[in-house]
Write a protein that holds these residues in place. Structure first.
Motif, PDB file in Angstrom:
ATOM      1  N   GLY A   1      -6.548  11.508  -5.290  1.00  0.00           N
ATOM      2  CA  GLY A   1      -7.583  10.880  -4.986  1.00  0.00           C
ATOM      3  C   GLY A   1      -8.008   9.669  -5.809  1.00  0.00           C
ATOM      4  N   VAL A   2      -7.300   9.193  -6.695  1.00  0.00           N
ATOM      5  CA  VAL A   2      -7.455   7.985  -7.432  1.00  0.00           C
ATOM      6  C   VAL A   2      -7.102   6.794  -6.920  1.00  0.00           C
ATOM      7  CG1 VAL A   2      -7.077   7.061  -9.795  1.00  0.00           C
ATOM      8  CG2 VAL A   2      -7.679   9.655  -9.536  1.00  0.00           C
ATOM      9  N   VAL A   3      -7.691   5.762  -6.786  1.00  0.00           N
ATOM     10  CA  VAL A   3      -7.448   4.432  -6.255  1.00  0.00           C
ATOM     11  C   VAL A   3      -6.537   3.897  -7.223  1.00  0.00           C
ATOM     12  CG1 VAL A   3      -8.187   2.067  -5.773  1.00  0.00           C
ATOM     13  CG2 VAL A   3      -9.552   4.031  -5.470  1.00  0.00           C
ATOM     14  N   THR A   4      -5.440   3.340  -6.580  1.00  0.00           N
ATOM     15  CA  THR A   4      -4.100   2.861  -7.346  1.00  0.00           C
ATOM     16  C   THR A   4      -4.015   1.267  -7.054  1.00  0.00           C
ATOM     17  OG1 THR A   4      -2.512   3.227  -5.733  1.00  0.00           O
ATOM     18  CG2 THR A   4      -2.699   4.869  -7.669  1.00  0.00           C
ATOM     19  N   LEU A   5      -4.873   0.795  -6.073  1.00  0.00           N
ATOM     20  CA  LEU A   5      -4.642  -0.468  -5.633  1.00  0.00           C
ATOM     21  C   LEU A   5      -5.984  -0.726  -4.633  1.00  0.00           C
ATOM     22  CD1 LEU A   5      -3.084  -3.114  -5.861  1.00  0.00           C
ATOM     23  CD2 LEU A   5      -1.808  -2.404  -3.842  1.00  0.00           C
ATOM     24  N   ALA A   6      -6.717  -1.890  -5.130  1.00  0.00           N
ATOM     25  CA  ALA A   6      -7.773  -2.113  -4.132  1.00  0.00           C
ATOM     26  C   ALA A   6      -7.805  -3.574  -3.875  1.00  0.00           C
ATOM     27  CB  ALA A   6      -9.049  -1.784  -4.842  1.00  0.00           C
ATOM     28  N   LEU A   7      -7.751  -3.950  -2.710  1.00  0.00           N
ATOM     29  CA  LEU A   7      -7.538  -5.373  -2.213  1.00  0.00           C
ATOM     30  C   LEU A   7      -8.606  -5.699  -1.294  1.00  0.00           C
ATOM     31  CD1 LEU A   7      -3.743  -4.907  -1.168  1.00  0.00           C
ATOM     32  CD2 LEU A   7      -4.671  -5.998  -3.214  1.00  0.00           C
ATOM     33  N   TYR A   8      -9.419  -6.624  -1.387  1.00  0.00           N
ATOM     34  CA  TYR A   8     -10.650  -7.283  -0.785  1.00  0.00           C
ATOM     35  C   TYR A   8     -10.211  -8.407  -0.293  1.00  0.00           C
ATOM     36  CZ  TYR A   8     -13.400  -3.602  -2.894  1.00  0.00           C
ATOM     37  OH  TYR A   8     -13.812  -2.269  -3.237  1.00  0.00           O
ATOM     38  N   ASN A   9     -10.992  -8.824   0.833  1.00  0.00           N
ATOM     39  CA  ASN A   9     -10.697 -10.285   1.559  1.00  0.00           C
ATOM     40  C   ASN A   9      -9.208 -10.238   1.907  1.00  0.00           C
ATOM     41  OD1 ASN A   9     -13.689 -11.121   1.504  1.00  0.00           O
ATOM     42  ND2 ASN A   9     -13.287 -11.051  -0.761  1.00  0.00           N
ATOM     43  N   VAL A  10      -8.818  -9.278   2.455  1.00  0.00           N
ATOM     44  CA  VAL A  10      -7.334  -9.595   2.643  1.00  0.00           C
ATOM     45  C   VAL A  10      -7.039 -10.357   4.002  1.00  0.00           C
ATOM     46  CG1 VAL A  10      -6.695  -7.509   1.855  1.00  0.00           C
ATOM     47  CG2 VAL A  10      -6.961  -7.231   3.948  1.00  0.00           C
ATOM     48  N   LYS A  11      -6.143 -10.936   4.411  1.00  0.00           N
ATOM     49  CA  LYS A  11      -5.937 -11.834   5.701  1.00  0.00           C
ATOM     50  C   LYS A  11      -5.201 -10.797   6.584  1.00  0.00           C
ATOM     51  CE  LYS A  11      -7.173 -15.850   3.923  1.00  0.00           C
ATOM     52  NZ  LYS A  11      -8.521 -15.517   3.839  1.00  0.00           N
ATOM     53  N   ALA A  12      -5.692 -10.838   7.764  1.00  0.00           N
ATOM     54  CA  ALA A  12      -5.086  -9.698   8.802  1.00  0.00           C
ATOM     55  C   ALA A  12      -3.649 -10.224   9.055  1.00  0.00           C
ATOM     56  CB  ALA A  12      -5.677 -10.004   9.943  1.00  0.00           C
ATOM     57  N   THR A  13      -3.127 -11.313   9.124  1.00  0.00           N
ATOM     58  CA  THR A  13      -1.765 -11.843   9.295  1.00  0.00           C
ATOM     59  C   THR A  13      -0.960 -11.713   8.158  1.00  0.00           C
ATOM     60  OG1 THR A  13      -2.456 -13.427  11.012  1.00  0.00           O
ATOM     61  CG2 THR A  13      -0.314 -13.583  10.268  1.00  0.00           C
ATOM     62  N   GLY A  14       0.237 -11.027   7.888  1.00  0.00           N
ATOM     63  CA  GLY A  14       0.908 -10.751   6.816  1.00  0.00           C
ATOM     64  C   GLY A  14       0.567  -9.687   5.849  1.00  0.00           C
ATOM     65  N   HIS A  15      -0.565  -9.288   6.057  1.00  0.00           N
ATOM     66  CA  HIS A  15      -1.218  -8.214   5.077  1.00  0.00           C
ATOM     67  C   HIS A  15      -0.224  -7.199   4.852  1.00  0.00           C
ATOM     68  CE1 HIS A  15      -3.766  -5.428   2.809  1.00  0.00           C
ATOM     69  NE2 HIS A  15      -3.814  -4.922   3.604  1.00  0.00           N
ATOM     70  N   VAL A  16       0.415  -6.551   5.890  1.00  0.00           N
ATOM     71  CA  VAL A  16       1.349  -5.411   5.446  1.00  0.00           C
ATOM     72  C   VAL A  16       2.384  -5.720   4.868  1.00  0.00           C
ATOM     73  CG1 VAL A  16       2.510  -3.246   6.641  1.00  0.00           C
ATOM     74  CG2 VAL A  16      -0.030  -3.996   7.529  1.00  0.00           C
ATOM     75  N   ALA A  17       2.743  -6.794   5.116  1.00  0.00           N
ATOM     76  CA  ALA A  17       4.261  -7.211   4.392  1.00  0.00           C
ATOM     77  C   ALA A  17       3.796  -7.502   2.990  1.00  0.00           C
ATOM     78  CB  ALA A  17       4.723  -8.679   5.030  1.00  0.00           C
ATOM     79  N   SER A  18       2.830  -7.977   2.740  1.00  0.00           N
ATOM     80  CA  SER A  18       2.403  -8.160   1.425  1.00  0.00           C
ATOM     81  C   SER A  18       2.125  -6.822   0.553  1.00  0.00           C
ATOM     82  CB  SER A  18       0.961  -9.266   1.469  1.00  0.00           C
ATOM     83  OG  SER A  18       0.242  -9.063   0.017  1.00  0.00           O
ATOM     84  N   LEU A  19       1.430  -5.841   1.354  1.00  0.00           N
ATOM     85  CA  LEU A  19       1.147  -4.813   0.642  1.00  0.00           C
ATOM     86  C   LEU A  19       2.568  -3.967   0.591  1.00  0.00           C
ATOM     87  CD1 LEU A  19      -1.038  -2.345   0.303  1.00  0.00           C
ATOM     88  CD2 LEU A  19      -0.817  -1.839   2.638  1.00  0.00           C
ATOM     89  N   ARG A  20       3.365  -4.013   1.431  1.00  0.00           N
ATOM     90  CA  ARG A  20       4.585  -3.248   1.031  1.00  0.00           C
ATOM     91  C   ARG A  20       5.463  -3.800  -0.119  1.00  0.00           C
ATOM     92  NH1 ARG A  20       7.859  -2.362   6.423  1.00  0.00           N
ATOM     93  NH2 ARG A  20       9.429  -2.901   5.014  1.00  0.00           N
ATOM     94  N   LYS A  21       5.283  -5.118  -0.229  1.00  0.00           N
ATOM     95  CA  LYS A  21       5.564  -5.625  -1.486  1.00  0.00           C
ATOM     96  C   LYS A  21       5.228  -5.229  -2.696  1.00  0.00           C
ATOM     97  CE  LYS A  21       7.224 -10.454  -3.264  1.00  0.00           C
ATOM     98  NZ  LYS A  21       7.217 -11.794  -2.854  1.00  0.00           N
ATOM     99  N   LYS A  22       3.826  -5.265  -2.800  1.00  0.00           N
ATOM    100  CA  LYS A  22       3.074  -4.588  -3.909  1.00  0.00           C
ATOM    101  C   LYS A  22       3.286  -3.201  -4.125  1.00  0.00           C
ATOM    102  CE  LYS A  22      -1.183  -7.525  -3.858  1.00  0.00           C
ATOM    103  NZ  LYS A  22      -0.471  -8.616  -3.085  1.00  0.00           N
ATOM    104  N   LEU A  23       3.761  -2.423  -3.074  1.00  0.00           N
ATOM    105  CA  LEU A  23       4.097  -1.097  -3.333  1.00  0.00           C
ATOM    106  C   LEU A  23       5.526  -0.681  -3.613  1.00  0.00           C
ATOM    107  CD1 LEU A  23       1.761   0.410  -0.501  1.00  0.00           C
ATOM    108  CD2 LEU A  23       1.564   0.333  -2.998  1.00  0.00           C
ATOM    109  N   GLY A  24       6.380  -1.892  -3.526  1.00  0.00           N
ATOM    110  CA  GLY A  24       7.901  -1.811  -3.713  1.00  0.00           C
ATOM    111  C   GLY A  24       8.545  -0.871  -2.483  1.00  0.00           C
ATOM    112  N   ILE A  25       8.097  -1.314  -1.241  1.00  0.00           N
ATOM    113  CA  ILE A  25       8.766  -0.386  -0.090  1.00  0.00           C
ATOM    114  C   ILE A  25       9.555  -1.441   0.492  1.00  0.00           C
ATOM    115  CG2 ILE A  25       8.141   0.486   2.185  1.00  0.00           C
ATOM    116  CD1 ILE A  25       5.522   1.359   0.775  1.00  0.00           C
ATOM    117  N   ASP A  26      10.820  -1.117   0.689  1.00  0.00           N
ATOM    118  CA  ASP A  26      11.554  -2.132   1.392  1.00  0.00           C
ATOM    119  C   ASP A  26      11.489  -1.890   3.117  1.00  0.00           C
ATOM    120  OD1 ASP A  26      12.894  -2.969  -0.884  1.00  0.00           O
ATOM    121  OD2 ASP A  26      14.122  -1.378  -0.876  1.00  0.00           O
ATOM    122  N   ALA A  27      12.116  -2.975   3.788  1.00  0.00           N
ATOM    123  CA  ALA A  27      11.983  -2.968   5.033  1.00  0.00           C
ATOM    124  C   ALA A  27      12.743  -1.876   5.784  1.00  0.00           C
ATOM    125  CB  ALA A  27      12.352  -4.384   5.789  1.00  0.00           C
TER     126      ALA A  27
END
Length: 160
Positions: free
Chosen positions: A134-160
């Motif tokens: 229950g601890v926040v490991t990443l907090a992102l504010y004012n994200v853009k709708a387009t491309g956000h998930v790709a950016s998030l995956r990159k930050k989390l080290g998740i490959d396609a």
């Protein structure tokens, strides 16, 4: 955290909440203890940007799940509107209803923002990654709708 205007950051305990999902079922953050959660706040179901973002999470859900993440979306929409959004877009994750913005405020996802050059008060498109304890490991504010998930995956080290 008592000051709800302070933005959350990595290392903060994620504020607990209980909200109703698209089917009227109560869901609490505590229900997901032991899992990693991606909690994202969006302005309104069915609007262009929110549809883009939701469909992006939908299309990437398998890789997020494979990496051990559960996705939860939160908006001010009522459960019936959320159910329609899920059905129309074929969404494969839970949406939560926060009509009075209480949880938005706990996560500092409600406040002043710039919209078309004007300062308005509303939903701040935000995403939080919460670990198994229950601890926040990443907090992102004012994200853009387009491309956000790709950016998030990159930050989390998740490959396609």
């Amino acid at each position: 955290m008592t000051d709800t205007t302070a933005r959350l950051q990595a290392g903060d305990t994620a504020p607990e909440f209980t909200l109703v999902d698209e089917d009227g079922v109560s869901r609490s953050l505590a229900d997901y203890r032991g899992q990693r959660v991606i909690l994202y706040f969006y302005p309104e179901a069915g609007t262009p940007g929110c549809t883009t973002e939701a469909c992006d999470f939908r299309d990437n859900l398998n890789s997020l799940k494979s990496a051990g993440y559960t996705v939860l979306g939160v908006s001010r929409d009522k459960p019936a509107k959320l159910r329609g959004f899920v059905d129309e877009q074929g969404l494969n994750f839970t949406l939560l209803s926060d009509p009075d913005s209480a949880v938005h405020e706990l996560y500092s996802a409600w406040g002043e923002k710039s919209l078309y050059g004007k300062t308005v008060v509303g939903v701040i498109r935000s995403t939080f990654v919460i670990d198994e304890q229950g601890v926040v490991t990443l907090a992102l504010y004012n994200v853009k709708a387009t491309g956000h998930v790709a950016s998030l995956r990159k930050k989390l080290g998740i490959d396609a």
